[in-house]
Scaffold this active site. Sequence first.
Site, PDB file in Angstrom:
ATOM      1  N   GLY A 113       0.826  -1.201   0.000  1.00 37.72           N
ATOM      2  CA  GLY A 113       0.000   0.000   0.000  1.00 37.72           C
ATOM      3  C   GLY A 113       0.859   1.249   0.000  1.00 37.72           C
ATOM      4  CB  VAL A 167       4.380   1.912   4.237  1.00 38.45           C
ATOM      5  CG1 VAL A 167       5.799   1.562   4.644  1.00 38.45           C
ATOM      6  CG2 VAL A 167       3.841   3.002   5.139  1.00 38.45           C
ATOM      7  CG  ASP A 215      -1.455  -5.847  -0.109  1.00 38.34           C
ATOM      8  OD1 ASP A 215      -2.681  -6.051   0.008  1.00 38.34           O
ATOM      9  OD2 ASP A 215      -0.903  -4.814   0.304  1.00 38.34           O
ATOM     10  CB  CYS A 267       8.141  -7.134  24.299  1.00 41.05           C
ATOM     11  SG  CYS A 267       9.215  -8.567  24.039  1.00 41.05           S
ATOM     12  CB  CYS A 311     -26.397   7.224  29.604  1.00 46.21           C
ATOM     13  SG  CYS A 311     -24.786   6.667  30.194  1.00 46.21           S
TER      14      CYS A 311
END
Length: 472
Positions: A24, A26, A46, A187, A200
């Site tokens: 895409g 990047v 991809d 991590c 609400c």
Amino acid sequence: MAFQTLIEASKSCSNAKVLQIGSGGVGCEVLKNLATSGFKNITVIDLDTIELSNLNRQFLFKTTDIGKPKVSAAAAAVLKMSPDSNITPIQDNIKNPEFDLNWFSNFDLVINALDNLGILNLLIFYLFRFNEYPKKLSKKTFKNLDARKHVNLMCQASNLPLIETGTAGYNGQTTVIKRGFTECFECQPKPIEQKTFPVCTIRNTPSTLVHCVVWAKDFLFNQLFGNEASKETEVPPGDSQSNLNTLKSRYVSEGEDGLEFDKDDDDALRFVAASANIRASVFGIKNESLFQIKAIAGNIIPAIATTNAIIAGLAVTQAIKVVSGQLSSCKTIYYAYGGRRPQLLFKEPLLSPNPKCTICQANYFKLELNFEKNTLQEVIDTITNYLDSIKSNKDESDSFQNSLNESVINSEPDDDVEFSIVEGSSPSESSGLNLKKSPESYYFDPLSPLVADPSHSQKHHLDSESQGNNKL
């Protein structure tokens, strides 16, 4: 000396086999940079196809490419720039089972080129620039988060270096992950997506524009133009209704089906934007432009071509260092535009692994199994006995390993033994083992324990070459 180092780096790039995930915003920049920097063997995967909205930042694509697979179009465009490159495009989901450990082991380096910023680093940027957490993260961000976790797991299990990249608007980051040397993607904890808001708050006490947009999009729009099943029988008094003739006529023509909100539907978007801003004004909340409300309603994180180019360039620089054996000189690099500090790029040393991480601190073993003869219980018993042997001999692990090697070398092949550990790695103690299936083998996944007693999982390391044919 510097010239000689450059020649060696060039050879390393030319021989390296690189897996790139994503083509895409990047990914287009990374693929172009890899090929023009001397990397000759590139596989890019991809699942997406090219859309009109991609063309403003994904410069390998043209209007004639709309509807085509991104990987095919990107590979064709880059091959025109670098004809001697060997680029293999794959239109598929990286999480599909055929892309198992055996497949990953064909590569020397993996680059994650998913568009959205890694969640942890997105939080870092927001805290750095605004001293607050982001109020909303898109569904695509969390979809890519799931893909990042999977790729991280596969790279840990196959002991492959992974270069992570990500961008979000004017922010970006890239880092290097290497098993036993740096922390992995898991991590540090990740946030949980907020998919819903209290009723609400939406109905009575909105405090942000997001609440107003959700009210206009999910409640008011459905009440006026949705199907009967989506409407509520009791509508709170005082809600304003816009007399939009276009939406009204469309609603009448649709009959019982009604209309559904789509951020790319101009009539629906303008109605939601106007309603949200009116409600925001009532509650003293700042109004926003149509563009900003579209981003909120559609969960859109803006993509900036310049950010993509900067991060892609840094990522390929890191890749050259990794394949040249200069992992220790790699850094975690952040790009932050618009902050209070004058510089745009910030770097820090690669962090060491988290000793409590259940992914990078787990034991991984690849097994060969005979699915026609072996039962699951036999596999469990064999693994349990193996781990018990390690536990009982933890103070004499070297002698245990030598005796195991000798017994294997001196013994004749036994046709009755249908499965074996063929390779594995263990940087530290793990928190439990579990078998996960792949087409040709199993690999251990530490996410849920298979062995009832966690103490069975002890620190141990198998040399994949010397233990290649060990029978259990």
